[in-house]
Scaffold this motif. Sequence first.
Motif, PDB file in Angstrom:
ATOM      1  N   THR A   1     -26.794   3.239 -38.125  1.00  0.00           N
ATOM      2  CA  THR A   1     -28.252   3.672 -38.781  1.00  0.00           C
ATOM      3  C   THR A   1     -27.861   3.569 -40.255  1.00  0.00           C
ATOM      4  OG1 THR A   1     -27.238   5.726 -39.291  1.00  0.00           O
ATOM      5  CG2 THR A   1     -28.622   5.474 -37.115  1.00  0.00           C
ATOM      6  N   LEU A   2     -29.027   3.397 -40.987  1.00  0.00           N
ATOM      7  CA  LEU A   2     -28.970   3.532 -42.595  1.00  0.00           C
ATOM      8  C   LEU A   2     -27.965   4.541 -42.963  1.00  0.00           C
ATOM      9  CD1 LEU A   2     -32.539   3.063 -44.203  1.00  0.00           C
ATOM     10  CD2 LEU A   2     -30.378   1.574 -44.058  1.00  0.00           C
ATOM     11  N   GLY A   3     -28.039   5.706 -42.511  1.00  0.00           N
ATOM     12  CA  GLY A   3     -27.106   6.980 -42.681  1.00  0.00           C
ATOM     13  C   GLY A   3     -25.833   6.453 -42.661  1.00  0.00           C
ATOM     14  N   ASP A   4     -25.366   5.564 -41.649  1.00  0.00           N
ATOM     15  CA  ASP A   4     -24.054   5.238 -41.277  1.00  0.00           C
ATOM     16  C   ASP A   4     -23.631   4.219 -42.503  1.00  0.00           C
ATOM     17  OD1 ASP A   4     -23.459   6.417 -39.116  1.00  0.00           O
ATOM     18  OD2 ASP A   4     -24.066   4.987 -37.928  1.00  0.00           O
ATOM     19  N   LEU A   5     -24.700   3.332 -42.846  1.00  0.00           N
ATOM     20  CA  LEU A   5     -24.236   2.396 -43.931  1.00  0.00           C
ATOM     21  C   LEU A   5     -24.013   3.242 -45.315  1.00  0.00           C
ATOM     22  CD1 LEU A   5     -24.206  -0.333 -45.292  1.00  0.00           C
ATOM     23  CD2 LEU A   5     -26.511  -0.468 -45.319  1.00  0.00           C
TER      24      LEU A   5
ATOM     25  N   GLY B   1     -17.889  -6.248 -46.885  1.00  0.00           N
ATOM     26  CA  GLY B   1     -17.532  -5.553 -45.478  1.00  0.00           C
ATOM     27  C   GLY B   1     -18.590  -5.683 -44.621  1.00  0.00           C
ATOM     28  N   VAL B   2     -18.227  -5.598 -43.343  1.00  0.00           N
ATOM     29  CA  VAL B   2     -19.298  -5.730 -42.126  1.00  0.00           C
ATOM     30  C   VAL B   2     -18.833  -4.835 -41.085  1.00  0.00           C
ATOM     31  CG1 VAL B   2     -20.258  -7.374 -40.427  1.00  0.00           C
ATOM     32  CG2 VAL B   2     -19.644  -8.283 -42.714  1.00  0.00           C
ATOM     33  N   VAL B   3     -19.767  -4.109 -40.335  1.00  0.00           N
ATOM     34  CA  VAL B   3     -19.403  -3.257 -39.400  1.00  0.00           C
ATOM     35  C   VAL B   3     -20.581  -3.562 -38.209  1.00  0.00           C
ATOM     36  CG1 VAL B   3     -18.975  -0.790 -38.728  1.00  0.00           C
ATOM     37  CG2 VAL B   3     -18.778  -1.289 -40.739  1.00  0.00           C
ATOM     38  N   ALA B   4     -19.872  -3.955 -36.910  1.00  0.00           N
ATOM     39  CA  ALA B   4     -20.966  -4.013 -36.021  1.00  0.00           C
ATOM     40  C   ALA B   4     -20.562  -3.155 -34.825  1.00  0.00           C
ATOM     41  CB  ALA B   4     -20.802  -5.373 -35.454  1.00  0.00           C
ATOM     42  N   ASP B   5     -21.573  -2.252 -34.495  1.00  0.00           N
ATOM     43  CA  ASP B   5     -21.395  -1.139 -33.303  1.00  0.00           C
ATOM     44  C   ASP B   5     -22.815  -0.862 -32.753  1.00  0.00           C
ATOM     45  OD1 ASP B   5     -20.361   0.644 -31.591  1.00  0.00           O
ATOM     46  OD2 ASP B   5     -19.751   1.955 -33.057  1.00  0.00           O
ATOM     47  N   TYR B   6     -22.894  -0.222 -31.609  1.00  0.00           N
ATOM     48  CA  TYR B   6     -24.034   0.272 -30.995  1.00  0.00           C
ATOM     49  C   TYR B   6     -24.980   1.407 -31.769  1.00  0.00           C
ATOM     50  CZ  TYR B   6     -22.340  -1.925 -26.766  1.00  0.00           C
ATOM     51  OH  TYR B   6     -22.103  -2.965 -25.751  1.00  0.00           O
TER      52      TYR B   6
ATOM     53  N   THR C   1     -17.247  -5.435 -28.207  1.00  0.00           N
ATOM     54  CA  THR C   1     -16.616  -3.921 -28.540  1.00  0.00           C
ATOM     55  C   THR C   1     -16.915  -3.993 -30.246  1.00  0.00           C
ATOM     56  OG1 THR C   1     -14.838  -5.510 -29.109  1.00  0.00           O
ATOM     57  CG2 THR C   1     -14.677  -4.289 -27.073  1.00  0.00           C
ATOM     58  N   PRO C   2     -17.105  -2.828 -30.481  1.00  0.00           N
ATOM     59  CA  PRO C   2     -17.239  -2.481 -32.158  1.00  0.00           C
ATOM     60  C   PRO C   2     -16.086  -3.455 -32.738  1.00  0.00           C
ATOM     61  CG  PRO C   2     -17.054  -0.596 -30.846  1.00  0.00           C
ATOM     62  CD  PRO C   2     -16.777  -1.552 -29.930  1.00  0.00           C
TER      63      PRO C   2
ATOM     64  N   ASP D   1     -29.127  -3.650 -28.622  1.00  0.00           N
ATOM     65  CA  ASP D   1     -28.966  -2.275 -29.115  1.00  0.00           C
ATOM     66  C   ASP D   1     -27.785  -2.281 -30.169  1.00  0.00           C
ATOM     67  OD1 ASP D   1     -27.457  -2.835 -26.932  1.00  0.00           O
ATOM     68  OD2 ASP D   1     -27.640  -0.710 -25.866  1.00  0.00           O
ATOM     69  N   VAL D   2     -27.079  -3.536 -30.429  1.00  0.00           N
ATOM     70  CA  VAL D   2     -25.873  -3.580 -31.531  1.00  0.00           C
ATOM     71  C   VAL D   2     -26.630  -3.729 -32.904  1.00  0.00           C
ATOM     72  CG1 VAL D   2     -24.187  -5.007 -32.224  1.00  0.00           C
ATOM     73  CG2 VAL D   2     -24.100  -4.272 -29.997  1.00  0.00           C
ATOM     74  N   SER D   3     -26.146  -2.909 -33.743  1.00  0.00           N
ATOM     75  CA  SER D   3     -26.582  -3.019 -35.488  1.00  0.00           C
ATOM     76  C   SER D   3     -25.394  -3.655 -36.014  1.00  0.00           C
ATOM     77  CB  SER D   3     -27.150  -1.834 -35.826  1.00  0.00           C
ATOM     78  OG  SER D   3     -28.322  -1.514 -35.159  1.00  0.00           O
ATOM     79  N   VAL D   4     -25.647  -4.346 -37.122  1.00  0.00           N
ATOM     80  CA  VAL D   4     -24.610  -4.809 -37.968  1.00  0.00           C
ATOM     81  C   VAL D   4     -25.030  -4.323 -39.332  1.00  0.00           C
ATOM     82  CG1 VAL D   4     -23.080  -6.645 -38.710  1.00  0.00           C
ATOM     83  CG2 VAL D   4     -23.952  -6.540 -36.276  1.00  0.00           C
ATOM     84  N   ILE D   5     -24.171  -3.559 -40.029  1.00  0.00           N
ATOM     85  CA  ILE D   5     -24.397  -3.266 -41.363  1.00  0.00           C
ATOM     86  C   ILE D   5     -23.286  -3.910 -42.227  1.00  0.00           C
ATOM     87  CG2 ILE D   5     -25.358  -0.977 -41.017  1.00  0.00           C
ATOM     88  CD1 ILE D   5     -22.694   0.650 -41.265  1.00  0.00           C
TER      89      ILE D   5
END
Lengths: 571, 463
Positions: free
Chosen positions: B349-353, B341-346, B312-313, B417-421
């Motif tokens: 993108t760099l734009g999200d970061l 700070g860390v966010v993990a979700d499907y 889950t995100p 397909d999960v990225s972590v920023i």
Amino acid sequence: MPTVGIKRDLLFKALGRTYTDEEFDELCFEFGLELDEITSEKEIVSREQGDTKASDASDVILYKIDVPANRYDLLCLEGLVRGLQVFKNKLEAPRYRRISPVNGDPQKLIITKETAAVRPFAVAAVLRNITFTQERYDSFIELQEKLHQNICRKRSLVAIGTHDLDTISGPFTYTAKPPGDISFKPLNQTKEYTATELMSLYKTDSHLRHYLHIIEDKPVYPIIYDSNGIVLSMPPIINGDHSKITLQTKNVFIECTATDLTKAKIVLDMMVTMFSEYCSQPFTVEEAEVPLLASHTLSSLFYVESTEKIAQLLTRMCLLSRATGVGDEIEVEIPPTRSDVIHACDIMEDAAIAYGFNNITRTTPRAYTVANQFPLNKLTELLRQDLAAAGFTEALNFALCSEEDIADKLGKKISETRAAHISNPKTAEFQVARTTLLPGLLKTIAANRKMPLPLKLFEVSDVVLKDETKDVGARNSRRFCAVYYNKSPGFEVIHGLLDRTMQLLEVKSARGEGYHIQAADDSTFFPGRCAEIIVRGKTVGRLGVLHPDVINRFELTMPCSAMEIDIEPFL
Amino acid sequence: MADSGVVETLLQRIEKADDGVDSLNVAASLGVDHQVIVGAVKSLQALGDIISADLRSSKHWELTVEGSEIAEQGSHEARVFSSIPLEGLAQSELMVENIEDQVREKLLQVQKGNFSQLDEKEKNELKKRKLLSEVTVKSYWITKGSSFSTTITKQETELTPEMIATGSWKEKKFKPYNFEAMGVAPDCGHLHPLMKVRTQFRQIFLEMGFTEMPTNNFIESSFWNFDSLFQPQQHPARDQHDTFFLSDPALAHEFPQDYLERVKKVHSEGGFGSQGYKYDWKIEEAQKNILRTHTTAVSARMLYKLAQQKFTPVKYFSIDRVFRNETLDATHLAEFHQIEGVVADYGLTLGDLMGILHQFFTKLGITKLRFKPAYNPYTEPSMEVFSYHEGLKKWVEVGNSGVFRPEMLLPMGLPEDVSVIAWGLSLERPTMIKYGINNIRELVGHKVNLQMVYDGPICRLDS
């Protein structure tokens, strides 16, 4: 991150135009570099050694540029200019080629098994028909130095030797011998020395003495000979004088000896790709065969994206790319200069840089999440507020301290503490992780003796204790410590603060399910003036009047009372 | 309080005088020391506008010791004259029948205070003869004030419970307060400035829906601090020069075995789409205990834990101490606080970061941001965050950020397909800027300036 000093006018000449400092700074930023300083040799010498020494130094303007730690291909003028020119679409990305000698067999470097004991790997290559100028030569030397300091980890992982091929003849032998058996005339010396003599000669050399330790204690030292027994180098310390390169050198033999083969290949790739530009056939490198070892490979990675645009962007980053026409597939050629590319994500980053990070539309992650506080931190935050409201001032001390602070000064033995010990402290201040908050608070008082009395301080923070049940063998423990420093000991003040704390934590004053204190012996405290704090039958800490010896050892002069408790039982 | 008799007499004098009196004259005529009158003036001034007194300085003349002797016994010449017997008169002096002792006369005038009887030349001559000296005297010129009265009603200093009970406050006059003076400092405790700023950062993360990570483990294995983050074992950060290693407890023992094997493989051979670093990965190196060099070690543990459940995100944050075996200076200590700070979700993108960093920094009052490509061993892409500093008129680095590498995430078992920023910054730097502190030792550690702690304002990062 490494810093490269480049003469501004040479750089602009190579880039084919001039920039204002601001324009060049902007270009660096976009490309992921940082124009750190604009200076001159004169300025540097003047700053470091004073004005008198600086009078002879050059006042040519130098750009100091910070380069990312993994981009070894940007550590010299040649690579930097190549990267920027391709980025600005002024130059096509070069395709590096490995060629065989026009006549005859490739040069050979034979590695003998003796090297396994000291420095087992070596790779080599030849640059043919190179033309040096003073500036190119300086840059060539400077790049070796930068590589030695960075990826080569001060020559411990890799050491580079460069030689005038026309002064020596292959095949070459890389072997290892006892230091007494090695004798040669080292670079810029006039007579022969044995390796043992060299080691003592270089003990006082401000530059070379830093590398001696790498082989000093080994029974054998690495050494490279040509077919006539001429010494090319004794890596990682010094080259022989015989084969040294000069401005007239045409053919350069480059060897890299190493304890890490992957790194050796990267370093060799850097040396040859950067300077192959000055060969009569630019960007060609003649391979030198190293039996048993694979020479460097040009690897390819495939990355799936939708547009031709991506391929164009990548090509601007010296990654020659084309859409294959099969789905979204793009074929990317990774040049040997880009040892940092090991995954598709590294290629994607370059596409993003070429696109411009600051041109990417900013979005917001959509995930709905509910925030939770870490319960121990939540308790800490709430407690701190009310301790300040109770008239105590918060201190913030280091988690590391000396053994003396947590033992001798408190009248304890270091073996009684459950302290975690640091193996490589630079000073005594970092010998152990603190096991109690008390020394920090007492040192805070000592540093603030000019402040009006009373001093009432507290800290809620972590100490570290050895604990075998944990995977790392130690754990943090959250403590609350308070001290009262005045002309009278003020035990009742600290006792009152304990009562208030228990009130805040909803623990009643009672034996059994509540809290109470009972007399205890503790060498930190004045005899008969110390009590244990017992909460629900378990001891959570102590309070009392400090022993006069403890007060003296912390360079204090007034009576002082203190309490320290573990707050984790109150979660 | 001055003698009330003097005060009353002084008031009577002032009442009779049309344009005021001089305090020196009053003192002289009452035969008291001038300071007594000065005291009376001050106590009257404290009662309000009964009198007004202007400080003035005047010059007057005083007799020297020799001058006093002459005033008493006559000038030397006169004394010579009077001591000559009649029978011993010389011829030339027969002409003088009597003398006028002018020197004495003049000095007597001065002694009486009638300075104006002598002209400047005469005074200066006597001064030259060291018979007179000039003295500056400060006195008050006292006139009636707007509420002049010869009778003084005593002013009350404070309202009392009795006055309230009896209503007597209505008839009383109250001594005016001095609003220029500072109040009495309250007896209170204070929170440490760095901790006040920490509270604000926690608040910001909580407002943004980030959950706090348990970072209460200063001692960490090299495995979680470096290897799990795909930081190679020969990386400079793993040097004795940069990291504190432990001699006791020297080694960590328990690792998730399957995961450890996958980490070993991705370093030494590659996998998960990576070529790896191609070196001989050693468990002995991973076991070495250290003082954590970043809180990202905890993020790695948390992401590994997350990967063991159905995904889950998540959004995580932490603010805690990290340790570097560095050379210390005015802005660097061996330990500091890292904000992460860390966010993990499907499909992040760099734009999200950049978007979430924009939101985060807006809450700190920083809205002008730009991003520079950078290098970090465990993020790709990596971006340094710069903000425009209005005071310095230039872009300054405010943090570091990036997308965690697949070589870090996939061995943990997170879906492909999960990225972590993630992003990080230090707590000390914004605090030093906020509170105008130049030397970090005045902020953190026992050399803290407690006066600075006492005087510190509340912390609002966005104003």
